[in-house]
Scaffold this motif. Structure first.
Motif, mmCIF file in Angstrom:
data_model
loop_
_atom_site.group_PDB
_atom_site.id
_atom_site.type_symbol
_atom_site.label_atom_id
_atom_site.label_comp_id
_atom_site.label_asym_id
_atom_site.label_seq_id
_atom_site.Cartn_x
_atom_site.Cartn_y
_atom_site.Cartn_z
ATOM 1 N N LEU A 198 12.049 6.909 2.374
ATOM 2 C CA LEU A 198 11.707 8.129 1.627
ATOM 3 C C LEU A 198 10.721 8.997 2.401
ATOM 4 C CD1 LEU A 198 11.243 7.406 -2.194
ATOM 5 C CD2 LEU A 198 12.894 8.873 -1.051
ATOM 6 N N ALA A 199 9.752 8.360 3.053
ATOM 7 C CA ALA A 199 8.732 9.128 3.782
ATOM 8 C C ALA A 199 9.358 9.996 4.867
ATOM 9 C CB ALA A 199 7.706 8.174 4.395
ATOM 10 N N ARG B 281 12.188 11.485 4.540
ATOM 11 C CA ARG B 281 13.046 12.473 3.896
ATOM 12 C C ARG B 281 12.260 13.566 3.187
ATOM 13 N NH1 ARG B 281 18.557 10.578 2.995
ATOM 14 N NH2 ARG B 281 18.704 12.234 1.436
ATOM 15 N N VAL B 282 10.991 13.328 2.849
ATOM 16 C CA VAL B 282 10.219 14.312 2.080
ATOM 17 C C VAL B 282 9.014 14.756 2.897
ATOM 18 C CG1 VAL B 282 10.954 13.322 -0.119
ATOM 19 C CG2 VAL B 282 8.836 12.521 0.942
ATOM 20 N N PRO B 283 8.556 15.978 2.669
ATOM 21 C CA PRO B 283 7.409 16.474 3.459
ATOM 22 C C PRO B 283 6.069 15.935 2.988
ATOM 23 C CG PRO B 283 8.187 18.156 1.936
ATOM 24 C CD PRO B 283 9.163 17.030 1.844
ATOM 25 N N GLY B 284 5.969 15.564 1.710
ATOM 26 C CA GLY B 284 4.679 15.124 1.171
ATOM 27 C C GLY B 284 4.535 13.616 1.171
ATOM 28 N N ARG B 285 3.518 13.170 0.442
ATOM 29 C CA ARG B 285 3.196 11.743 0.404
ATOM 30 C C ARG B 285 4.142 11.002 -0.532
ATOM 31 N NH1 ARG B 285 -3.019 10.007 -0.400
ATOM 32 N NH2 ARG B 285 -3.039 11.037 1.651
ATOM 33 N N VAL B 286 4.385 9.733 -0.224
ATOM 34 C CA VAL B 286 5.168 8.836 -1.064
ATOM 35 C C VAL B 286 4.204 7.879 -1.756
ATOM 36 C CG1 VAL B 286 6.921 7.024 -1.127
ATOM 37 C CG2 VAL B 286 7.190 8.985 0.435
ATOM 38 N N ILE B 287 4.287 7.820 -3.087
ATOM 39 C CA ILE B 287 3.468 6.897 -3.869
ATOM 40 C C ILE B 287 4.340 5.725 -4.302
ATOM 41 C CG2 ILE B 287 2.152 6.577 -6.000
ATOM 42 C CD1 ILE B 287 0.655 8.250 -4.049
ATOM 43 N N VAL B 288 3.840 4.507 -4.118
ATOM 44 C CA VAL B 288 4.550 3.296 -4.539
ATOM 45 C C VAL B 288 3.659 2.541 -5.511
ATOM 46 C CG1 VAL B 288 5.795 1.233 -3.800
ATOM 47 C CG2 VAL B 288 5.538 3.170 -2.219
ATOM 48 N N THR B 289 4.137 2.329 -6.728
ATOM 49 C CA THR B 289 3.321 1.620 -7.707
ATOM 50 C C THR B 289 3.664 0.136 -7.724
ATOM 51 O OG1 THR B 289 4.807 1.786 -9.622
ATOM 52 C CG2 THR B 289 3.387 3.684 -9.154
ATOM 53 N N GLN B 290 2.649 -0.669 -7.971
ATOM 54 C CA GLN B 290 2.789 -2.110 -8.149
ATOM 55 C C GLN B 290 2.079 -2.493 -9.446
ATOM 56 O OE1 GLN B 290 4.442 -4.324 -6.315
ATOM 57 N NE2 GLN B 290 5.113 -2.826 -4.778
ATOM 58 N N PRO B 291 2.560 -3.531 -10.142
ATOM 59 C CA PRO B 291 1.911 -3.895 -11.402
ATOM 60 C C PRO B 291 0.560 -4.593 -11.219
ATOM 61 C CG PRO B 291 3.751 -5.375 -10.931
ATOM 62 C CD PRO B 291 3.789 -4.314 -9.884
ATOM 63 N N LEU C 174 0.905 8.715 4.733
ATOM 64 C CA LEU C 174 2.235 9.128 4.280
ATOM 65 C C LEU C 174 2.731 8.288 3.112
ATOM 66 C CD1 LEU C 174 3.958 9.582 7.762
ATOM 67 C CD2 LEU C 174 2.750 11.292 6.393
ATOM 68 N N ILE C 175 2.347 7.029 3.086
ATOM 69 C CA ILE C 175 2.765 6.111 2.022
ATOM 70 C C ILE C 175 1.517 5.483 1.427
ATOM 71 C CG2 ILE C 175 4.063 4.028 1.447
ATOM 72 C CD1 ILE C 175 5.836 4.613 3.892
ATOM 73 N N GLU C 176 1.359 5.625 0.110
ATOM 74 C CA GLU C 176 0.182 5.074 -0.571
ATOM 75 C C GLU C 176 0.654 4.140 -1.678
ATOM 76 O OE1 GLU C 176 -3.795 6.534 -3.073
ATOM 77 O OE2 GLU C 176 -2.206 7.968 -2.558
ATOM 78 N N ASP D 57 12.148 18.929 -7.196
ATOM 79 C CA ASP D 57 12.101 18.412 -5.834
ATOM 80 C C ASP D 57 11.485 17.013 -5.765
ATOM 81 O OD1 ASP D 57 9.578 19.461 -6.615
ATOM 82 O OD2 ASP D 57 8.937 19.424 -4.515
ATOM 83 N N LEU D 58 10.925 16.528 -6.879
ATOM 84 C CA LEU D 58 10.271 15.226 -6.875
ATOM 85 C C LEU D 58 11.324 14.120 -6.898
ATOM 86 C CD1 LEU D 58 7.537 13.653 -7.093
ATOM 87 C CD2 LEU D 58 7.931 13.628 -9.564
ATOM 88 N N VAL D 59 11.240 13.220 -5.940
ATOM 89 C CA VAL D 59 12.157 12.076 -5.882
ATOM 90 C C VAL D 59 11.529 10.923 -6.664
ATOM 91 C CG1 VAL D 59 13.353 10.427 -4.392
ATOM 92 C CG2 VAL D 59 13.028 12.804 -3.642
#
Length: 852
Positions: free
Chosen positions: A52-53, A55-65, A104-106, A157-159
């Motif tokens: 994903l990072a 493919r998109v210009p902004g930051r990618v957020i990944v959530t974990q429980p 880029l990925i948080e 535009d939000l994936v």
């Protein structure tokens, strides 16, 4: 500055999900929402974010429980990328943050992203969100799905990607997309490494009234040692993972294993150990280090990988929240592990090759376990969730596409609590105070205690107590003050993490002093957060004490606080066994409190009034000073001859119910008639159910309440005139026509109608009449404007029932002939004509009827 891309081929080397990269890319080409379904260990958490990072210009957020999973995933991806943690790949969890402008990925916990959404609903600078482990059905993850669905309506535009480790992908695809056009699903299977399943049931019970038995913990420890010794003979690099239901059992099993097998490196892994220790456990071991046995909770079930594991030993027990609506509390209850979770646990042994799982139950017990765990939303305290939704502008979740709706009972309790905090208005929308509470990174009750307590004991002292209650720290012997003292002096292993939380919370406290709080101040802050859990000791035994909470719940406690007169309780949960003192609830965290402090922090619970009760049909009164359900003092008094006395009687009737009165035949009959009219015709005919009558006592029973307060016995109160006060005028003039007390039958008799009880919606009005009085009557009468047919009980001359019918014409045409054959010999003096249609109806014998 050129943005460097990630290299999926290098990152995905050896990972099963690498073969699904093209499918994911194709899905993203046609949709901004995608569901990824792949078992644990396939590499989806490692590969999907960098894809994903790029493919998109902004930051990618990944959530974990969980925090440990967020840190571990970020560290792993940064290591594979060859970058330093916090540069291209970073993480943010409660109290920790490693990110930079170039990140880029948080990786974040779901709670962090929820609070970020409140501050920035548009997620400025974020172009993609991945919600991992959605199958766990954590409450915060469920809420994120609903809120992000609404964000996407404003930002096409939000994936948004939801990742699940189980086969419920279709459900999430529909929620992320629409019923007509669900989100595409990308699936990937795990490598089929063989798994050997062994069964090692305990000869003694796993659970008793006090929880997990010591004998079962012994059995698990010895089973794990024996199985791992066998395994390392052929595979010295193998590690073992032992699943226990909770942190206490983890410590107990680990201690037993250390005593049995000094050759193994025994580690603990659960949410209460320091973050550095958690990270060490999941980072693996060097080849020359001792083989490890890692004892863990469900933390290691699916959201993180522990490398090197070839053996899983499973207690097949889990701890899950369970809501106790009667006591107004949620508690963690130990029970059988759902089969889906047990299968995920066993999969930990086969992530990198063949493995073994040893289940400490027999096959029959395992088969009877539930299939899946219940979603957290069904049992959790919803106060925090309800405030978040109110601040978002969707009170109670209205308008959001949630996986499941919020349970009405728990939601009502949460909304009541928020109204009590002044956090929401009558329409359920957030107030300014509510928005201020939501900005504090803790639960609303604790946020309120922090803000209000700062003015009483100082910002630092208030933050210390709230940090203790927020931080999931173990409170030994239930003594919050002793635990706090250990944290302050650095004697607790949790001191560093607690100090970080204190500094973070102090920024929201609104006071700049650094004064430390004493024991009385600790209780004061706790009571500000949980005023309904102010408690007074009501019983004591060698095994502990029983306390009555202001909410009305009784709870047990053992240890040093059992001798206290008053407590401010921070944590009370469902429990059984000696410690709960037979109450069904256990105090797990509290501090010494005083009666005087209650008036300071909970004036809304303090009352001083006359209370009345009916004793032997008469009203007796006592003057009671209370804190909620806790009686501080009680002395007998005369019922005051004023509004206070009348109000006390009204409360007594409400509490004890309408059964305190003796209903006369006239009153009961009128109530039954009115109930039927309300059921059939509705307004303006009043509802006369117990609930409605008790809620409107002053409207219909006003003078009688005064009579009761003056000493009139309840038995002498006639409720018929009282009920007539609520007759609707002018409609009441039609009462007798609509629901007559009697009506005329063909014989000329006026027979009484018997109406059904007011609380029986299925019963019918009945006329009991001798069969001979109805000869020739074809049309069954109806009442309530023809809506309700009367049910006839046709009687013998002696008054015994012969037939029941609401269709007289059918009765005369059929069953009557059989009745006549059976009865004419028994009652020869009464008419039993062959043709009932032409016979003269009579209430007399044949001879008397002939004489006229």
């Amino acid at each position: 500055m050129t943005r460097l891309s990630f290299d999926p081929s290098r990152l995905g080397r050896g990972l099963a999900f690498a073969s699904a990269i093209d499918d994911l890319s194709a899905a993203l080409d046609r949709s901004r929402t995608v569901v990824v379904s792949a078992p644990p260990g396939t590499g989806k958490t490692t590969l999907v974010p960098p894809i994903l990072a790029d493919r998109v210009p902004g930051r990618v957020i990944v959530t974990q429980p969980r925090r440990v999973a967020a840190r571990a995933a970020a560290r792993r991806l940064a290591q594979l990328d060859g970058s330093s943690l916090g540069s291209r790949v970073g993480y943010t969890v409660r109290g920790e943050r490693q990110v930079s402008p170039s990140t880029l990925i948080e990786f974040v916990t779901a709670g962090v992203l929820l609070r970020r959404l409140l501050d920035d609903p548009g997620l400025d600078g974020i172009d993609a969100v991945i919600i991992d482990e959605v199958h766990e059905r954590a409450l915060e993850t469920d809420l994120l799905i609903g809120l992000l669905g609404e964000v996407r309506e404003l930002r096409d535009d939000l994936v948004l990607i939801a990742m699940s480790a189980t086969l419920d992908a279709e459900r999430f695809a529909t929620i992320l997309g629409t019923d007509a056009c669900p989100a595409p699903i990308v699936t990937q299977s795990a490598p089929a490494h063989p798994l050997e399943v062994r069964w090692a049931p305990s000869p003694t019970p796993r659970l008793d009234e006090r929880g997990v038995t010591w004998a079962f913990l012994d059995h698990v420890a010895s089973t794990a040692v024996a199985a791992h010794r066998t395994l390392v003979r052929t595979d010295p690099a193998a590690d073992a993972l032992v699943f226990a239901p909770g942190a206490r059992e983890v410590s107990e099993i680990a201690g037993r294993i250390r005593g049995l097998a000094a050759e193994f490196d025994v580690r603990e892994l659960h949410g209460q150990i320091p973050a550095a220790e958690q990270d060490t456990v999941i980072s693996g071991r060097s080849p020359d280090a001792a083989a490890r046995i890692i004892v863990t909770t469900s933390l290691a079930e699916s959201s993180l990988t522990v490398p090197g594991v070839r053996l899983v030993v499973d207690t097949c027990l889990s701890r899950a929240p369970q809501r106790d609506a009667a006591r107004g509390m949620s508690g963690l209850v130990t029970g059988p592990t759902p089969k889906a979770s047990a299968i995920q646990r066993s999969g930990r042994a086969t992530r990198q090759g063949p493995g073994v799982v040893v289940r400490c139950v027999d096959e029959r017990t395992f088969a009877t376990a539930p299939s899946h765990a219940a979603p957290e939303i069904q049992a959790a305290d919803l106060t925090d969730a309800a405030l978040l939704l109110a601040c978002w502008g969707a009170p109670s979740g209205v308008g959001l596409r949630l996986v499941d709706p919020l349970p009405s009972g728990s939601l009502d309790e949460a909304l009541a609590a928020l109204r009590g905090l002044g956090a929401i208005d009558a329409d359920g929308r957030a107030t300014d105070e509510g928005r201020a509470l939501a900005r504090v990174p803790t639960a609303p009750r604790l946020a309120r205690a922090l803000r209000a307590g700062s003015d009483l004991v100082g910002g630092r002292a208030a933050a210390e107590v709230v940090a203790l209650l927020t931080g999931d720290l173990r409170v030994r012997d239930g003594d919050a003050q002793a635990t706090l003292n250990a944290l302050r002096t650095g004697r607790s292993p949790d001191a560093r993490r607690w100090e970080q939380d204190v500094r973070r919370l102090e920024r929201f406290a609104g006071a700049s002093d650094t004064a430390r709080g004493g024991a009385d101040q600790t209780g004061l802050i706790i009571a500000l957060a949980f005023p309904e859990w102010i408690a007074r000791r009501v019983d004591q035994s060698p095994n502990g004490a029983t306390f009555l909470l202001a909410s009305g719940t009784r709870a047990g406690i053992t240890g040093p606080l059992a001798s206290a007169d008053w407590l401010a309780v921070a944590d009370v949960t469902r429990a059984q066994g000696r410690a709960a003192a037979g109450t069904g609830a256990l105090i797990r965290s509290a501090a010494i409190f005083s009666e005087d402090q209650a008036e300071q922090v909970a004036p809304h619970l303090c009352t001083d009034r006359v209370e009345a009760r009916f004793v032997d049909g008469r009203v007796v009164a006592r003057r009671e000073r209370r804190i909620g359900a806790i009686i501080r003092s009680s002395v007998p008094v005369r019922v005051p001859a004023d509004d206070g006395g009348r109000e006390a009687v009204r409360r007594a009737v409400t509490e004890q119910g309408l059964g305190v009165f003796i209903w006369s035949a006239a009153a009961d009959a009128l109530r039954r008639r009115l109930a039927l009219l309300h059921r059939e015709l509705g307004s303006p005919w009043p509802d006369v159910s117990d609930t409605v009558l008790l809620d409107a006592l002053d409207a219909w029973l006003g003078p009688e309440l005064s009579d009761l307060a003056a000493g009139t016995p309840a038995a002498r109160i006639d409720l018929a005139p009282a009920l007539r006060r609520i007759l609707p005028w002018p409609a009441a003039v039609d009462l007798d026509a609509l629901v007559p007390e009697r009506f005329r039958v063909p014989s000329g008799s006026h027979v009484r109608l018997s109406y059904p009880p007011a609380d029986d919606a299925s019963a019918r009005p009945v006329v009991a009449v001798k069969l001979q009085e109805c000869f020739g009557w074809a049309e069954t009468p109806r009442i309530c404007r023809g809506r309700v047919p009367v049910l006839f009980h046709l009687l013998s001359p002696a008054g015994h029932p012969l037939a029941v019918t609401d269709d007289l014409a059918s009765f005369w045409a059929g069953p009557y002939s059989q009745v006549r054959a059976e009865m004419r010999g028994r009652y020869p003096k009464h008419p039993w004509p062959e043709d009932p249609w032409s016979a003269v109806p009579t209430r007399h014998t044949t001879r008397r009827a002939a004489l006229g």
